[in-house]
Design a protein around this motif. Structure first.
Motif: not given
Length: 274
Positions: A128-135, A229-248
């Motif tokens: 969440a902190k890294e996303r806010q830094n980007i936004l 673009s920053p939008e692509q990085t944010l999309a990466w974060y969203q994809h990563r989080e969904r994947t990690v929480w799902h696998e967890f």
């Protein structure tokens, strides 16, 4: 004659044996849901367990061994937050519980439980902190010439083995090619391949320092053209989080829960034989 009471023999139920084998095999039927990283480490532990089935009595006598399996779903979070070596240290502490006087075990068990409870919370706030830094555009900026190809370094990664790591060196900042958790491959493909068609050109990049040890690319511009673009990085974060929480979540259900129940069952058998 000795006055020391003899320890009763542990009678292992055949149901415990079947439950143990089922818990070892079941996750492999759901490999797509668990992810290769988690499944890989679980597979190594399973091989060890299958080769040591003759020591099933030892597993019942020392049920904490089963908790090592229960921690596997936390691997991705440990790996993202710190490094895989921290998880190995954690497992080592679990095994060493039996070499510590009984009076200290409750404190150590409490410490281990606190780690398990805190790691998902820390992971959530870190991302969440890294996303806010980007936004909020709290990023670093650099300008430098794009190299002709990737740089690399080699480090030990096991007994007698070495691993080669690739990265983009831009103005002295390293953006690793094998980006942790880059499940869809888009960021890794850009850093590893696509960017080098612009070799020799001056690029302006924004980045954040992730976990105080890695630089994460946020955006990159060349000749007033946006390559990343920053939008692509944010999309990466969203994809990563969904994947990690799902696998967890799947890991907790298919790995942590069965082996925690086996731990409680084995401890009960050990207490009955004491």
């Amino acid at each position: 004659m000795s006055d020391v009471p003899e320890k009763k023999e542990i009678k292992i139920s055949s149901w415990f044996f079947l439950a143990y084998i089922s818990a070892l095999i079941m996750p492999f039927f759901f490999y797509k849901l668990l992810g290769w990283h988690t499944l890989g480490m679980f597979g190594l532990l399973t091989l060890f367990a299958l080769f040591s089935l003759y020591a099933l009595r030892a597993i019942v006598a020392y049920p904490v061994i089963l908790l090592i399996f229960a921690t596997v779903p936390y691997m991705d979070m440990f790996n993202v937050l710190w490094s895989s070596s921290w998880l190995m240290v954690y497992w080592g502490v679990l095994v060493c519980i039996h070499f510590i006087p009984i009076v200290y075990r409750k404190w150590l068990n409490g410490f281990m439980l606190a780690i398990l409870l805190l790691v998902p919370v820390i992971y959530y706030f870190e991302y969440a902190k890294e996303r806010q830094n980007i936004l909020a555009n709290r990023t670093f900026t650099l300008s430098g010439s794009i190299p002709k190809n990737t740089s690399s370094f080699t480090e030990p990664c096991g007994k007698g083995a070495s691993c080669k790591h690739y990265y983009l060196d831009l103005a002295g900042i390293h953006f690793h090619c094998h980006t942790k958790g880059d499940m869809n491959g888009k960021m890794e493909q850009f850093i590893c391949q696509d960017i080098y068609q612009h070799a020799g050109k001056i690029a302006t990049a924004q980045y954040i320092l992730e976990n105080q040890k890695e630089a994460r690319l946020v955006s990159l511009h060349v000749d007033n053209q946006t390559l990343w673009s920053p939008e692509q990085t944010l999309a990466w974060y969203q994809h990563r989080e969904r994947t990690v929480w799902h696998e967890f979540g799947v890991g907790l259900l298919l790995i942590s829960l069965p082996f925690t129940l086996l731990f409680l069952w084995a401890r009960r058998l050990a207490f009955q034989a004491a």
